[in-house]
Design a protein around this motif. Sequence first.
Motif, PDB file in Angstrom:
ATOM      1  N   ALA A  11       0.830  -1.209   0.000  1.00 17.01           N
ATOM      2  CA  ALA A  11       0.000   0.000   0.000  1.00 17.01           C
ATOM      3  C   ALA A  11       0.864   1.259   0.000  1.00 17.01           C
ATOM      4  O   ALA A  11       0.589   2.217  -0.735  1.00 17.01           O
ATOM      5  CB  ALA A  11      -0.937  -0.008   1.208  1.00 17.01           C
ATOM      6  N   ASP A  12       1.926   1.254   0.793  1.00 18.51           N
ATOM      7  CA  ASP A  12       2.819   2.417   0.842  1.00 18.51           C
ATOM      8  C   ASP A  12       3.523   2.627  -0.491  1.00 18.51           C
ATOM      9  O   ASP A  12       3.626   3.761  -0.975  1.00 18.51           O
ATOM     10  CB  ASP A  12       3.856   2.245   1.951  1.00 18.51           C
ATOM     11  CG  ASP A  12       3.255   2.401   3.343  1.00 18.51           C
ATOM     12  OD1 ASP A  12       2.102   2.853   3.448  1.00 18.51           O
ATOM     13  OD2 ASP A  12       3.953   2.063   4.318  1.00 18.51           O
ATOM     14  N   TRP A  13       4.033   1.543  -1.078  1.00 17.12           N
ATOM     15  CA  TRP A  13       4.757   1.672  -2.348  1.00 17.12           C
ATOM     16  C   TRP A  13       3.833   2.184  -3.456  1.00 17.12           C
ATOM     17  O   TRP A  13       4.194   3.094  -4.208  1.00 17.12           O
ATOM     18  CB  TRP A  13       5.374   0.332  -2.746  1.00 17.12           C
ATOM     19  CG  TRP A  13       6.005   0.339  -4.103  1.00 17.12           C
ATOM     20  CD1 TRP A  13       6.924   1.232  -4.580  1.00 17.12           C
ATOM     21  CD2 TRP A  13       5.757  -0.586  -5.172  1.00 17.12           C
ATOM     22  NE1 TRP A  13       7.269   0.919  -5.882  1.00 17.12           N
ATOM     23  CE2 TRP A  13       6.567  -0.189  -6.260  1.00 17.12           C
ATOM     24  CE3 TRP A  13       4.951  -1.701  -5.295  1.00 17.12           C
ATOM     25  CZ2 TRP A  13       6.583  -0.889  -7.472  1.00 17.12           C
ATOM     26  CZ3 TRP A  13       4.966  -2.406  -6.495  1.00 17.12           C
ATOM     27  CH2 TRP A  13       5.769  -1.994  -7.568  1.00 17.12           C
ATOM     28  N   ILE A  14       2.644   1.620  -3.550  1.00 19.66           N
ATOM     29  CA  ILE A  14       1.709   2.025  -4.610  1.00 19.66           C
ATOM     30  C   ILE A  14       1.305   3.485  -4.436  1.00 19.66           C
ATOM     31  O   ILE A  14       1.173   4.230  -5.404  1.00 19.66           O
ATOM     32  CB  ILE A  14       0.479   1.099  -4.638  1.00 19.66           C
ATOM     33  CG1 ILE A  14       0.869  -0.304  -5.140  1.00 19.66           C
ATOM     34  CG2 ILE A  14      -0.634   1.672  -5.503  1.00 19.66           C
ATOM     35  CD1 ILE A  14       1.534  -0.334  -6.513  1.00 19.66           C
ATOM     36  N   ALA A  15       1.143   3.928  -3.189  1.00 15.02           N
ATOM     37  CA  ALA A  15       0.744   5.318  -2.934  1.00 15.02           C
ATOM     38  C   ALA A  15       1.832   6.297  -3.344  1.00 15.02           C
ATOM     39  O   ALA A  15       1.541   7.408  -3.801  1.00 15.02           O
ATOM     40  CB  ALA A  15       0.399   5.498  -1.462  1.00 15.02           C
ATOM     41  N   GLU A  16       3.108   5.891  -3.208  1.00 15.43           N
ATOM     42  CA  GLU A  16       4.195   6.831  -3.485  1.00 15.43           C
ATOM     43  C   GLU A  16       4.822   6.655  -4.870  1.00 15.43           C
ATOM     44  O   GLU A  16       5.526   7.551  -5.348  1.00 15.43           O
ATOM     45  CB  GLU A  16       5.289   6.694  -2.419  1.00 15.43           C
ATOM     46  CG  GLU A  16       6.033   5.381  -2.461  1.00 15.43           C
ATOM     47  CD  GLU A  16       6.882   5.123  -1.225  1.00 15.43           C
ATOM     48  OE1 GLU A  16       7.966   4.548  -1.379  1.00 15.43           O
ATOM     49  OE2 GLU A  16       6.454   5.503  -0.118  1.00 15.43           O
TER      50      GLU A  16
END
Length: 198
Positions: free
Chosen positions: A132-137
């Motif tokens: 989730a963090d990687w996709i958001a950034e």
Amino acid sequence: MKAFTLTLLRHGDIAARGRLIGRTELPLTRQGERQMTSSWQRIAAIPVQSIACSPKLRCRPFAVEQSLERGVPLKVDPRFAECDFGDWEGEPTDQLAAEHPDWYNEMVAGRLTPPGGESFAAFRARVLAGFADWIAESRGSHRVLVTHGGVISVLLADLLGTSFAVARLMTVQRGGFAQLSLLEGHPAYLVRLELPDA
């Protein structure tokens, strides 16, 4: 968020036939390197804009090489490492099955945790949080994650809205990859499931 392609590339062959490998550091064999290179040639037919990877030796060096060659941003995240199997690490899987029948399904169901290792619930939670963090950034129409079989199964189950047991039936072989089409607010679609070259 615009639609994008997500490729989940599993690391290639390692010298660990029949053994349970999670946190253990093992490099790719020569065959494993060839598998990854061959799969990348097919993957890169759609230009890659973002890469993430497990920090493990069987994933990170290949991801770093592709990132540097293409000038593509790379995120190395320990949350994309394989499950920590604790005292079972390195054990022959047939011996483990003899001592703990149906150990894998019991672990996934939350009824068994490897001694000194990670519960399946904790493993799943960290993988999904990292994703989730990687996709958001991250940005771009094609994003590639270089990781492990267990991580890929967790992500396929979550993204396709199915159980982990069903996702495991779509096994990505070492050196192979799964490719999905994603659009926020819509179900993900599995568009490719590719075996590695021998």
